[in-house]
Design a protein around this motif. Structure first.
Motif, PDB file in Angstrom:
ATOM      1  N   TYR A  58    -112.164  -2.759 -30.501  1.00  0.00           N
ATOM      2  CA  TYR A  58    -110.715  -3.382 -31.807  1.00  0.00           C
ATOM      3  C   TYR A  58    -111.555  -2.952 -32.619  1.00  0.00           C
ATOM      4  CZ  TYR A  58    -108.443  -6.749 -28.512  1.00  0.00           C
ATOM      5  OH  TYR A  58    -107.785  -7.514 -27.087  1.00  0.00           O
ATOM      6  N   THR A  59    -111.473  -2.481 -33.878  1.00  0.00           N
ATOM      7  CA  THR A  59    -111.743  -1.798 -34.959  1.00  0.00           C
ATOM      8  C   THR A  59    -110.199  -3.107 -35.937  1.00  0.00           C
ATOM      9  OG1 THR A  59    -109.789   0.208 -34.664  1.00  0.00           O
ATOM     10  CG2 THR A  59    -112.404   0.477 -34.707  1.00  0.00           C
ATOM     11  N   ALA A  60    -110.437  -3.318 -37.353  1.00  0.00           N
ATOM     12  CA  ALA A  60    -109.978  -4.312 -37.870  1.00  0.00           C
ATOM     13  C   ALA A  60    -109.802  -3.644 -39.295  1.00  0.00           C
ATOM     14  CB  ALA A  60    -110.794  -5.701 -38.109  1.00  0.00           C
ATOM     15  N   VAL A 130    -105.354  -5.714 -37.289  1.00  0.00           N
ATOM     16  CA  VAL A 130    -106.580  -5.486 -35.512  1.00  0.00           C
ATOM     17  C   VAL A 130    -106.093  -4.677 -35.049  1.00  0.00           C
ATOM     18  CG1 VAL A 130    -108.026  -6.140 -34.017  1.00  0.00           C
ATOM     19  CG2 VAL A 130    -107.338  -7.597 -36.078  1.00  0.00           C
ATOM     20  N   PHE A 131    -106.618  -3.698 -35.125  1.00  0.00           N
ATOM     21  CA  PHE A 131    -106.643  -2.223 -33.705  1.00  0.00           C
ATOM     22  C   PHE A 131    -106.679  -2.702 -32.525  1.00  0.00           C
ATOM     23  CE2 PHE A 131    -106.782  -1.409 -38.221  1.00  0.00           C
ATOM     24  CZ  PHE A 131    -104.828  -1.669 -38.275  1.00  0.00           C
ATOM     25  N   GLY A 132    -106.397  -2.421 -31.120  1.00  0.00           N
ATOM     26  CA  GLY A 132    -107.416  -2.203 -29.829  1.00  0.00           C
ATOM     27  C   GLY A 132    -107.296  -1.508 -29.452  1.00  0.00           C
ATOM     28  N   HIS A 141    -108.382   7.317 -23.244  1.00  0.00           N
ATOM     29  CA  HIS A 141    -107.870   5.988 -24.357  1.00  0.00           C
ATOM     30  C   HIS A 141    -106.174   5.765 -24.529  1.00  0.00           C
ATOM     31  CE1 HIS A 141    -108.869   8.176 -27.618  1.00  0.00           C
ATOM     32  NE2 HIS A 141    -107.886   7.580 -27.837  1.00  0.00           N
ATOM     33  N   TRP A 143    -103.514   3.210 -27.504  1.00  0.00           N
ATOM     34  CA  TRP A 143    -103.830   2.387 -28.532  1.00  0.00           C
ATOM     35  C   TRP A 143    -102.907   1.442 -27.968  1.00  0.00           C
ATOM     36  CZ3 TRP A 143    -107.188   1.883 -32.168  1.00  0.00           C
ATOM     37  CH2 TRP A 143    -107.848   3.302 -31.586  1.00  0.00           C
ATOM     38  N   LYS A 144    -103.675   0.353 -28.256  1.00  0.00           N
ATOM     39  CA  LYS A 144    -102.788  -1.075 -27.722  1.00  0.00           C
ATOM     40  C   LYS A 144    -101.069  -1.918 -28.440  1.00  0.00           C
ATOM     41  CE  LYS A 144    -103.953  -6.320 -26.948  1.00  0.00           C
ATOM     42  NZ  LYS A 144    -103.643  -7.364 -27.925  1.00  0.00           N
ATOM     43  N   VAL A 145    -100.507  -2.029 -27.928  1.00  0.00           N
ATOM     44  CA  VAL A 145     -99.442  -2.334 -29.126  1.00  0.00           C
ATOM     45  C   VAL A 145     -98.870  -4.270 -28.051  1.00  0.00           C
ATOM     46  CG1 VAL A 145     -95.955  -2.228 -29.292  1.00  0.00           C
ATOM     47  CG2 VAL A 145     -97.890  -0.119 -29.410  1.00  0.00           C
ATOM     48  N   ASN A 146     -99.058  -5.053 -29.417  1.00  0.00           N
ATOM     49  CA  ASN A 146     -98.577  -6.970 -29.554  1.00  0.00           C
ATOM     50  C   ASN A 146     -97.630  -6.582 -28.738  1.00  0.00           C
ATOM     51  OD1 ASN A 146    -101.326  -7.232 -29.279  1.00  0.00           O
ATOM     52  ND2 ASN A 146    -101.502  -8.275 -31.016  1.00  0.00           N
TER      53      ASN A 146
ATOM     54  N   PHE B   8    -107.197   4.100 -40.617  1.00  0.00           N
ATOM     55  CA  PHE B   8    -107.371   3.447 -39.011  1.00  0.00           C
ATOM     56  C   PHE B   8    -106.518   3.408 -37.904  1.00  0.00           C
ATOM     57  CE2 PHE B   8    -107.902   0.603 -42.849  1.00  0.00           C
ATOM     58  CZ  PHE B   8    -109.069  -0.032 -42.696  1.00  0.00           C
ATOM     59  N   GLN B  10    -105.107   4.661 -34.339  1.00  0.00           N
ATOM     60  CA  GLN B  10    -104.515   5.722 -34.571  1.00  0.00           C
ATOM     61  C   GLN B  10    -104.072   6.875 -35.329  1.00  0.00           C
ATOM     62  OE1 GLN B  10    -100.336   5.683 -32.433  1.00  0.00           O
ATOM     63  NE2 GLN B  10    -100.776   3.751 -32.443  1.00  0.00           N
ATOM     64  N   PHE B  74    -100.200  -3.299 -35.506  1.00  0.00           N
ATOM     65  CA  PHE B  74    -101.818  -4.167 -35.265  1.00  0.00           C
ATOM     66  C   PHE B  74    -101.040  -4.769 -33.971  1.00  0.00           C
ATOM     67  CE2 PHE B  74    -100.970  -6.014 -39.805  1.00  0.00           C
ATOM     68  CZ  PHE B  74    -101.046  -5.142 -40.103  1.00  0.00           C
ATOM     69  N   SER B  75    -102.696  -5.040 -33.274  1.00  0.00           N
ATOM     70  CA  SER B  75    -102.359  -5.388 -31.534  1.00  0.00           C
ATOM     71  C   SER B  75    -103.780  -6.618 -31.869  1.00  0.00           C
ATOM     72  CB  SER B  75    -102.707  -4.308 -30.950  1.00  0.00           C
ATOM     73  OG  SER B  75    -103.638  -3.120 -31.400  1.00  0.00           O
ATOM     74  N   GLY B  76    -103.910  -7.451 -32.255  1.00  0.00           N
ATOM     75  CA  GLY B  76    -104.991  -7.925 -32.118  1.00  0.00           C
ATOM     76  C   GLY B  76    -104.694  -9.069 -31.388  1.00  0.00           C
TER      77      GLY B  76
END
Lengths: 147, 77
Positions: A58-60, A130-132, A141, A143-146, B8, B10, B74-76
């Motif tokens: 996680y980064t933010a 926040v970026f997962g 890797h 990048w996660k998408v909610n 931030f 990608q 966002f993907s918290g």
């Protein structure tokens, strides 16, 4: 009980069960509380194109994220009769099976905490920068998408 | 005007940096984005929102802020 200034919500790495247990323990002195509700976000070993997620890093945009967490907190206190609430989110790598988000709400009565918790968790997912990064077992890797 | 750009997720992978300072003549966000698209070709295919001084803004917004961030989905949590 309302805290007016933005707090730092972020913790480096996973949120431990000890930390969560200790947070519950600390509320024993707040005897107007009749109900707690807790959300724990856990990193899932998703399988994507035959590869398995091993961790999420996680980064933010931390300053904006803490401000957004603060706004979510303020509107939750406005909408619901909460005695207190706490939010913790991980930064850095969190392995599958570990906890990356801990939201804890408390109120005199139970019906409030169910509604409040859902409101807060959905707002976090939608509004906080926040970026997962999902790290696979082979170290590639995506990048996660909610959802 | 000198602004600080923050990248931030990608987006930072495309720009290969997390932050930079640039001098711009752009007046609105859309003009700044044109500049960035020519500098970083890969940005065109990316989905992102723009924040100015930590608030999301639309492309027609006037540039007033010292800090502009490009934020991927966002993907918290």
């Amino acid at each position: 009980m309302q805290n007016k200034k933005p707090k730092n919500v972020f913790q480096q790495g996973a949120i431990s069960s000890e930390f969560i247990g200790n947070s519950i323990y600390k509320h024993q002195t707040k005897t107007s509380i009749g109900a707690h509700n807790i959300f724990l976000g856990q990193v899932r070993a998703d399988e994507i194109d035959g590869k398995t997620v091993a961790a999420i890093e996680y980064t933010a945009y931390e300053a904006m994220a803490n401000q957004k967490f603060h706004e979510i907190r303020e509107s939750a206190f406005e909408k619901f009769d909460l005695t207190c609430m706490h939010i913790y989110h991980s930064l850095g790598a969190v392995n599958v099976g570990e906890i990356c988000l801990f939201v804890f709400v408390s109120s005199p009565r139970r019906n409030v905490v169910f509604e409040a918790l859902e409101f807060i968790v959905e707002a976090i997912k939608a509004d906080v920068p926040v970026f997962g990064k999902e790290i696979f077992e082979d170290e590639s890797h995506q990048w996660k998408v909610n959802s | 005007m000198r602004i600080t750009l923050k990248y931030f997720g990608q987006i930072a992978e495309v720009t290969e940096k997390q932050e930079e300072q640039i001098d711009i003549e752009a007046q609105v966000i859309a003009e700044l984005l044109e500049l960035l698209y020519s500098k970083y070709e890969g940005l065109k295919s990316k989905d992102f929102q723009v924040a100015q001084n930590q608030e999301l803004v639309i492309n027609t917004a006037e540039i007033t802020g010292a800090e502009i961030a490009l934020l991927p989905p966002f993907s918290g949590g």
